[in-house]
Design a protein around this motif. Structure first.
Motif, PDB file in Angstrom:
ATOM      1  N   CYS A  44       8.984  -4.463   4.388  1.00 34.32           N
ATOM      2  CA  CYS A  44       9.764  -3.277   4.022  1.00 34.32           C
ATOM      3  C   CYS A  44       8.857  -2.104   3.671  1.00 34.32           C
ATOM      4  O   CYS A  44       9.133  -0.947   4.022  1.00 34.32           O
ATOM      5  CB  CYS A  44      10.689  -3.606   2.848  1.00 34.32           C
ATOM      6  SG  CYS A  44      11.884  -4.911   3.190  1.00 34.32           S
ATOM      7  N   ILE A  45       7.780  -2.392   2.963  1.00 37.05           N
ATOM      8  CA  ILE A  45       6.846  -1.332   2.568  1.00 37.05           C
ATOM      9  C   ILE A  45       6.149  -0.745   3.792  1.00 37.05           C
ATOM     10  O   ILE A  45       6.032   0.478   3.938  1.00 37.05           O
ATOM     11  CB  ILE A  45       5.824  -1.892   1.556  1.00 37.05           C
ATOM     12  CG1 ILE A  45       6.534  -2.268   0.250  1.00 37.05           C
ATOM     13  CG2 ILE A  45       4.713  -0.883   1.290  1.00 37.05           C
ATOM     14  CD1 ILE A  45       5.682  -3.087  -0.699  1.00 37.05           C
ATOM     15  N   GLU A  46       5.677  -1.606   4.682  1.00 39.55           N
ATOM     16  CA  GLU A  46       4.994  -1.113   5.875  1.00 39.55           C
ATOM     17  C   GLU A  46       5.949  -0.368   6.795  1.00 39.55           C
ATOM     18  O   GLU A  46       5.546   0.564   7.498  1.00 39.55           O
ATOM     19  CB  GLU A  46       4.333  -2.281   6.618  1.00 39.55           C
ATOM     20  CG  GLU A  46       3.057  -2.799   5.958  1.00 39.55           C
ATOM     21  CD  GLU A  46       1.896  -1.841   6.040  1.00 39.55           C
ATOM     22  OE1 GLU A  46       2.057  -0.659   5.644  1.00 39.55           O
ATOM     23  OE2 GLU A  46       0.816  -2.255   6.483  1.00 39.55           O
ATOM     24  N   TYR A  47       7.230  -0.752   6.810  1.00 38.62           N
ATOM     25  CA  TYR A  47       8.218  -0.005   7.590  1.00 38.62           C
ATOM     26  C   TYR A  47       8.318   1.427   7.077  1.00 38.62           C
ATOM     27  O   TYR A  47       8.293   2.393   7.854  1.00 38.62           O
ATOM     28  CB  TYR A  47       9.581  -0.694   7.504  1.00 38.62           C
ATOM     29  CG  TYR A  47      10.701   0.099   8.134  1.00 38.62           C
ATOM     30  CD1 TYR A  47      10.910   0.064   9.502  1.00 38.62           C
ATOM     31  CD2 TYR A  47      11.534   0.898   7.346  1.00 38.62           C
ATOM     32  CE1 TYR A  47      11.942   0.803  10.089  1.00 38.62           C
ATOM     33  CE2 TYR A  47      12.558   1.644   7.915  1.00 38.62           C
ATOM     34  CZ  TYR A  47      12.761   1.589   9.284  1.00 38.62           C
ATOM     35  OH  TYR A  47      13.769   2.335   9.852  1.00 38.62           O
ATOM     36  N   GLN A  75       1.650   0.124  -3.643  1.00 40.76           N
ATOM     37  CA  GLN A  75       0.264   0.598  -3.642  1.00 40.76           C
ATOM     38  C   GLN A  75      -0.668  -0.431  -3.026  1.00 40.76           C
ATOM     39  O   GLN A  75      -1.553  -0.089  -2.230  1.00 40.76           O
ATOM     40  CB  GLN A  75      -0.189   0.901  -5.070  1.00 40.76           C
ATOM     41  CG  GLN A  75       0.456   2.127  -5.692  1.00 40.76           C
ATOM     42  CD  GLN A  75      -0.051   2.344  -7.100  1.00 40.76           C
ATOM     43  OE1 GLN A  75       0.056   1.470  -7.964  1.00 40.76           O
ATOM     44  NE2 GLN A  75      -0.622   3.500  -7.349  1.00 40.76           N
ATOM     45  N   GLY A  76      -0.480  -1.681  -3.384  1.00 39.00           N
ATOM     46  CA  GLY A  76      -1.354  -2.737  -2.884  1.00 39.00           C
ATOM     47  C   GLY A  76      -1.278  -2.895  -1.388  1.00 39.00           C
ATOM     48  O   GLY A  76      -2.311  -3.074  -0.718  1.00 39.00           O
ATOM     49  N   VAL A  77      -0.062  -2.841  -0.825  1.00 39.21           N
ATOM     50  CA  VAL A  77       0.109  -3.006   0.617  1.00 39.21           C
ATOM     51  C   VAL A  77      -0.426  -1.795   1.375  1.00 39.21           C
ATOM     52  O   VAL A  77      -1.186  -1.924   2.347  1.00 39.21           O
ATOM     53  CB  VAL A  77       1.594  -3.245   0.957  1.00 39.21           C
ATOM     54  CG1 VAL A  77       1.817  -3.206   2.470  1.00 39.21           C
ATOM     55  CG2 VAL A  77       2.057  -4.575   0.392  1.00 39.21           C
ATOM     56  N   VAL A  78      -0.035  -0.612   0.927  1.00 38.52           N
ATOM     57  CA  VAL A  78      -0.423   0.610   1.643  1.00 38.52           C
ATOM     58  C   VAL A  78      -1.925   0.848   1.572  1.00 38.52           C
ATOM     59  O   VAL A  78      -2.567   1.197   2.561  1.00 38.52           O
ATOM     60  CB  VAL A  78       0.349   1.819   1.082  1.00 38.52           C
ATOM     61  CG1 VAL A  78      -0.185   3.125   1.687  1.00 38.52           C
ATOM     62  CG2 VAL A  78       1.837   1.679   1.378  1.00 38.52           C
ATOM     63  N   LYS A  79      -2.535   0.636   0.400  1.00 40.72           N
ATOM     64  CA  LYS A  79      -3.956   0.912   0.213  1.00 40.72           C
ATOM     65  C   LYS A  79      -4.822  -0.330   0.368  1.00 40.72           C
ATOM     66  O   LYS A  79      -6.027  -0.279   0.168  1.00 40.72           O
ATOM     67  CB  LYS A  79      -4.192   1.524  -1.180  1.00 40.72           C
ATOM     68  CG  LYS A  79      -3.439   2.829  -1.404  1.00 40.72           C
ATOM     69  CD  LYS A  79      -3.610   3.369  -2.802  1.00 40.72           C
ATOM     70  CE  LYS A  79      -4.969   3.934  -3.039  1.00 40.72           C
ATOM     71  NZ  LYS A  79      -5.078   4.635  -4.331  1.00 40.72           N
ATOM     72  N   ASN A  80      -4.178  -1.450   0.741  1.00 38.18           N
ATOM     73  CA  ASN A  80      -4.889  -2.719   0.923  1.00 38.18           C
ATOM     74  C   ASN A  80      -5.684  -3.088  -0.323  1.00 38.18           C
ATOM     75  O   ASN A  80      -6.862  -3.472  -0.259  1.00 38.18           O
ATOM     76  CB  ASN A  80      -5.820  -2.647   2.142  1.00 38.18           C
ATOM     77  CG  ASN A  80      -6.321  -4.010   2.564  1.00 38.18           C
ATOM     78  OD1 ASN A  80      -5.615  -4.999   2.443  1.00 38.18           O
ATOM     79  ND2 ASN A  80      -7.543  -4.075   3.046  1.00 38.18           N
ATOM     80  N   ILE A  81      -5.039  -2.947  -1.474  1.00 36.70           N
ATOM     81  CA  ILE A  81      -5.692  -3.241  -2.750  1.00 36.70           C
ATOM     82  C   ILE A  81      -5.750  -4.749  -2.973  1.00 36.70           C
ATOM     83  O   ILE A  81      -4.751  -5.448  -2.838  1.00 36.70           O
ATOM     84  CB  ILE A  81      -4.949  -2.560  -3.916  1.00 36.70           C
ATOM     85  CG1 ILE A  81      -5.022  -1.035  -3.764  1.00 36.70           C
ATOM     86  CG2 ILE A  81      -5.523  -2.991  -5.263  1.00 36.70           C
ATOM     87  CD1 ILE A  81      -4.210  -0.280  -4.791  1.00 36.70           C
TER      88      ILE A  81
END
Length: 449
Positions: A223-226, A274-280
């Motif tokens: 959902c976040i990556e969408y 934040q973790g998914v988008v910024k690959n944290i």
């Protein structure tokens, strides 16, 4: 009042390493108080990153005896940082990490001077990095590590026998953590493997098929990556998503939450977004402390030669018990970054503009939007606008003349290239040869222009 002479010395533990001889010391190590004083007076260390590992590094280096430190970081403090980035407080949220970290360490440790830089690492001139004896990395980004690695390797010069000149070696100490795992490594450009030599150590980033994101999402990450990869472009056509802009991140979070509710998927939070988008990568304070201690010790050993340095890659695993291992990786002699430089052969009549165009076509480089410098002088800069305007007139001049009519010399190029389907900023060292000058003739350039 207690006798001051009976108080333990602040440098007691440091003195055990610097005031007496040993069997593992370097050839130039001379024990004595002068060594300790020189460390505090002359050694200059740059810490790149002021996050979980960077906070620990600043503190450890200051306590180890380094007095001249600088730190660079582009991020501001967020609430989610406070559980592990111990130099920050709730009232610091929204402030630059570098500035607050420097202030806090100087408040607690007298005599240390830390200069903060709140900016992107690419915004600093290459000459800025050359002012430091050692660069310590506390980063969570492969791209940022690659950039700093390329900058440090750009100072490296080779003699006629292709041996690195010792005085041009810019040592780096790199640390990284992921949960209960971590690594510390020593990079001596031209001697040990540079970051690019062992880029294969890092696993490829997880990618989701677009059809899954658009049609059959199954997890919160889908959902976040969408929202990040598809919905943002639909709603903001032409506006690039900035992961460091809180408003942009909040928009993606809100859209991901709507998507998750539509498909009945739980687990979408702002922190996960934040973790998914910024690959944290999840961080744990104890792992940061252990890896920072290893990095600080290696920095001390490089600066003083009080002992042999790590050779050259330490891994730590604290998942079940404690396990450490040291691996001696070999340098890639064909490395484009820490090698003598990509050989480029051109005619003396080639203009700077034509040279920049050739870099985009070169099979080993594929560099676009290139800025070119030679011996610290900017021949052409793409940004900022004021520098672009100042150097624009050079584009029509011959590169041979701009380089001082030398038959062969090194130039540094900063541009963008594509890696893993992403455009990244990179720095490359080029060995430019002019045909027919001072006896130089056509040669096999392995893909030269």
């Amino acid at each position: 009042m207690a006798d001051a002479s009976l108080q333990p010395s602040r440098s007691r533990d440091l003195d055990k390493l610097l005031l007496r001889p040993g069997n593992l010391v370097g050839p130039r190590f001379e024990p004595g108080p002068e060594m300790r004083d020189d460390l505090q007076t002359y050694a200059r260390v740059l810490v790149v990153g002021a996050g979980g590992l960077g906070c620990e590094l600043l503190k450890d280096l200051a306590l180890t005896g380094f007095r001249n430190l600088e730190v660079i970081d582009m991020d501001r403090i967020e609430v989610t940082n406070l559980n592990r980035q111990f130099l920050f407080r709730l009232e610091d949220v929204g402030k630059p990490k570098a500035e607050v970290a420097a202030k806090r360490v100087m408040e607690r440790i007298s005599g240390v001077n830390i200069v903060p830089h709140f900016c992107r690492i690419e915004e600093k001139d290459i000459s800025f990095y050359n002012d430091f004896n050692i660069i310590a990395l506390g980063l969570d980004s492969i791209e940022a590590r690659s950039y700093i690695n390329a900058v440090a390797c750009s100072f490296l010069e080779y003699d006629s026998d292709n041996n690195p000149r010792e005085e041009t070696i810019k040592p780096m100490v790199d640390g990284g953590t992921e949960g209960f795992k971590g690594h510390a490594r020593v990079i001596l450009p031209g001697i040990t493997p540079c970051f690019e030599c062992t880029i294969w150590l890092f696993p490829p980033q997880v990618k989701f098929p677009l059809c899954t994101l658009a049609e059959t999402p199954r997890t919160a990450a889908h959902c976040i990556e969408y929202a990040h990869l598809i919905k943002w472009n639909e709603a903001h056509g032409g506006t690039a998503f900035d992961p460091d802009n809180p408003k942009h991140m909040k928009w993606v979070y809100d859209e991901a939450l709507k998507r998750a509710e539509l498909f009945g998927i739980p687990g979408v939070t702002y922190s996960l977004t934040q973790g998914v988008v910024k690959n944290i990568i999840p961080a744990i304070a104890s792992t940061n402390a252990i890896i920072s201690a290893a990095c600080a010790l290696e920095t001390l050993k490089i600066a003083t030669e009080c002992s042999k340095t790590l050779s050259n890659y330490l891994t730590y695993n604290g998942t079940e018990g404690v396990h450490t291992k040291v691996t001696d990786f070999e340098r890639d002699k064909e490395c484009l970054v820490c090698g003598p430089g990509v050989l480029i052969e051109v005619e003396p009549s080639v203009t700077l503009q034509k040279f920049i165009d050739l870099l985009e076509e070169h099979p080993k480089l594929r560099l676009s939007r290139a800025s070119v410098s030679h011996r610290g002088k900017n021949l052409y800069m793409q940004a900022p606008l004021v520098l672009e305007e100042m150097t624009r007139s050079n584009l029509g001049l011959n590169l041979f003349d701009l380089m001082g009519k030398l038959s062969k010399d090194i130039v540094h190029v900063n541009g963008t290239t594509t890696k893993n389907d992403q455009k990244i900023t990179c720095l490359r060292k080029l060995s430019v040869v002019f045909r027919g000058v001072d006896g130089v003739t056509d040669m096999d350039t392995a893909g030269g222009a």
